[in-house]
Motif scaffolding. Structure first.
Motif: not given
Lengths: 244, 244
Positions: B1-8, B95-99, B131-135, B139-143
């Motif tokens: 499923m697609q994920q997006y990082f957005i502002s608070k 990034t997939e692996l958590g860096v 950023k795209e690999a984090s999504e 991941r909850t945190r952007k690498a």
């Protein structure tokens, strides 16, 4: 340092024949005295060039080398056929990480369908990639490409452990099965790891595989791409069994 | 499923703004009712689309999601600048692996020299890949991509553990340092892993790094390509810290 797999006979006779002669002469621009590694998958030597002829390179053995570059057990990767040239990278990198065989598996959600006419050429191509990666990573045993096969035609009965890399497991918080299975392995045991293509594994396939004894396993807490899962599993196995 | 990082702010106001609006409309062909994941790197929700306007997508929150997709400690990769597009893959897969962060390091044997004029564009490009690999890996945190820097200008003083991936260690049978260091790590600790470019690490650099406290470490018994070493280390860290 360059490494070549040669026959037992050539190793006894201190010579290289076949395609590798061209490689030494034209790619490596080899000269008398240059050193490289040769192995017949049983013994391994550091050797130096004595003479280069048209169809043969003669060498002398400088020093016997350690053979201990193989994982303590056999790990085969069954990779749901992926898109593009991802299988090239999977073959290459899983060989570096110690895989025994890689199979490409036609699965329900594989997007790529292989033209049967191209089956033989493709199989040869992947096997060549794995031979070269075996040399480059200084393995004593050649890793092999096992072929492109339909899921239902595979006989998994000879394995001691069957792992299904399953992202739903990870989502549901399953984080122990893979490690538990790795810790059970003994020297010479055999493990099969099945990884779905980009679209994942169809539910009917999951049922079929779990019936065969496959254990759905999460590989960490993030969603891995299909081309990363095999590398994760092999690196983890090396870490557990080789780094003490 | 697609994920997006957005502002608070956008998360509070149940909306998406900026470039992701185009992505939802034109790439994902989003419609009212479609579901995806949003996070401000602190909270994460499954949401569904309520309306799509020119510059904003409004959603409603369906369900709060687990935030537990990060490694328990921070791992930064310092990668000797490699050839071709290998750094793309290293950024994506690590990034997939958590860096936490990837830095590209100019080292003596780096073949590629970066044109200073292209530095900013390249840095932005690698950060976007991460950023795209984090999504994609949920991941909850952007690498992040930390930048392209000269070895001697890096300040390593804030790390709890410094690992030098060194193939000479592996050749000499050093198979315990990496695991020993991983087992010392605690929640929130910081580890730096330095990996040489294709040509390896120059001896003067090895001396410099060991003086700084870097521990030369073998990553398994085979010779890994430069682009495989970071993935090995991160997969092993995930295996050790996440699979119980």
């Amino acid at each position: 340092m360059q490494q070549y797999f040669i026959s037992k006979e050539d190793l006894e006779k201190n010579r290289i024949t076949g395609d590798d002669v061209f490689h030494i002469r034209s790619v490596m621009r080899g000269r008398v005295g240059d050193k490289f590694i040769v192995t017949d998958e049983s013994l391994m030597y550091l050797v130096s060039i004595v003479s280069i002829e048209k169809d043969v390179v003669n060498f002398k053995k400088e020093e016997a080398m350690s053979l201990d570059t193989e994982l303590p057990f056999f790990v085969d990767i069954y990779q749901g056929y992926p898109k593009g040239d991802k299988l090239d990278d999977i073959c290459k990198h899983s060989t570096e990480l110690g895989v025994n065989k890689v199979y490409a598996v036609n699965m329900k959600r594989s997007i790529v369908k292989i033209d049967p006419k191209k089956l033989e050429a493709k199989t040869l191509r992947y096997d060549t990639i794995m031979k070269e990666a075996s040399e480059q990573s200084h393995r004593t045993r050649k890793a092999h490409f096992g072929g492109i096969i339909d899921l239902k035609k595979i006989d998994f009965s000879n394995y001691d452990s069957l792992i299904l890399a399953y992202e739903e497991s990870a989502k549901q918080g399953e984080y122990s099965n893979f490690r538990t299975e790795v810790l059970k392995m003994k020297e010479g045991s055999r493990m099969a790891i099945l990884i779905g293509p980009e679209g994942g594994i169809d539910e009917t396939e999951v049922k079929y595989l779990t019936k065969l004894g496959f254990i759905p396993s999460g590989l960490g807490k993030r969603i891995l791409r299909t081309e990363t899962a095999s590398l994760y599993a092999l690196a983890a196995i090396s870490y557990e069994s080789e780094l003490k």
